[in-house]
Structure formats: structure tokens, C-alpha cells
Write a protein that holds these residues in place. Sequence first.
Motif, mmCIF file in Angstrom:
data_model
loop_
_atom_site.group_PDB
_atom_site.id
_atom_site.type_symbol
_atom_site.label_atom_id
_atom_site.label_comp_id
_atom_site.label_asym_id
_atom_site.label_seq_id
_atom_site.Cartn_x
_atom_site.Cartn_y
_atom_site.Cartn_z
ATOM 1 N N GLN A 66 0.950 -1.485 -0.081
ATOM 2 C CA GLN A 66 -0.276 0.078 -0.363
ATOM 3 C C GLN A 66 0.995 1.226 0.148
ATOM 4 O O GLN A 66 1.430 1.327 0.737
ATOM 5 C CB GLN A 66 -0.984 -0.043 1.316
ATOM 6 C CG GLN A 66 -1.699 1.043 1.875
ATOM 7 C CD GLN A 66 -2.951 0.968 0.220
ATOM 8 O OE1 GLN A 66 -3.682 0.254 -0.094
ATOM 9 N NE2 GLN A 66 -3.221 2.456 -0.145
ATOM 10 N N ILE A 67 0.721 1.875 -0.798
ATOM 11 C CA ILE A 67 1.659 3.297 -1.145
ATOM 12 C C ILE A 67 0.447 4.584 -0.334
ATOM 13 O O ILE A 67 -0.606 4.407 -1.454
ATOM 14 C CB ILE A 67 1.985 3.646 -2.614
ATOM 15 C CG1 ILE A 67 3.300 2.000 -3.122
ATOM 16 C CG2 ILE A 67 2.883 4.885 -2.438
ATOM 17 C CD1 ILE A 67 3.316 2.145 -4.226
ATOM 18 N N ASN A 68 1.032 5.135 0.151
ATOM 19 C CA ASN A 68 0.442 6.487 0.325
ATOM 20 C C ASN A 68 0.912 7.240 0.367
ATOM 21 O O ASN A 68 2.504 7.730 1.025
ATOM 22 C CB ASN A 68 0.047 6.409 1.981
ATOM 23 C CG ASN A 68 -0.753 4.588 1.957
ATOM 24 O OD1 ASN A 68 -2.087 4.483 1.872
ATOM 25 N ND2 ASN A 68 -0.230 4.358 3.669
ATOM 26 N N ILE A 69 0.526 7.821 -0.186
ATOM 27 C CA ILE A 69 1.556 9.643 -0.718
ATOM 28 C C ILE A 69 0.961 10.738 0.112
ATOM 29 O O ILE A 69 -0.265 10.902 0.614
ATOM 30 C CB ILE A 69 1.494 9.982 -2.284
ATOM 31 C CG1 ILE A 69 1.606 9.068 -3.011
ATOM 32 C CG2 ILE A 69 2.104 11.433 -2.293
ATOM 33 C CD1 ILE A 69 1.795 9.065 -4.036
ATOM 34 N N ALA A 70 1.756 11.555 1.778
ATOM 35 C CA ALA A 70 1.217 12.669 2.245
ATOM 36 C C ALA A 70 2.440 13.569 1.999
ATOM 37 O O ALA A 70 3.365 13.079 2.309
ATOM 38 C CB ALA A 70 0.851 11.419 3.110
#
Length: 70
Positions: A66-70
Motif C-alpha cells: 500500500q503506497i500512501n503519498i502524504a
Amino acid sequence: MQIKAKTDAFIKARVMKGYSQRELARHSGLSHAYISLLERSIKSVGPSTAKRLSEVLEMELEELFQINIA
């Protein structure tokens, strides 16, 4: 950016490949403890490590992480 293993998919891919955590660690150049932390979504990984693991497990990166860009 934070990349975490999709626990169920990651474990399933490892088991389907016939690897124990220790065997996956050996094939990927990581420690057994690190693999354990990944499988429990306690530790995140860097892009190059995620790519290496997806290659070893012969799965698409997006299926395992899961890739979270924040």
C-alpha cells in the motif's frame, strides 16, 4: 511517501512461493526480523526494498504494498 505491506497479500505470496520468513529474508538480502515487521505492517519499506521484494515474490508491487503519498 510511506510504503507498507498489504499483510494478507504479502504473506500469501510468500507462502505460495514456498518460502518461510527466513528463506524470504535470505533471498531478498533482508533480515528475518525485518520481514516479520513488514508482515505485521509495523515497519514501512523504501521504494527499492519494495521493488526487490516484489521481484523475489514474482508479484506486482501494487499487489503487495500500500503506497500512501502524504
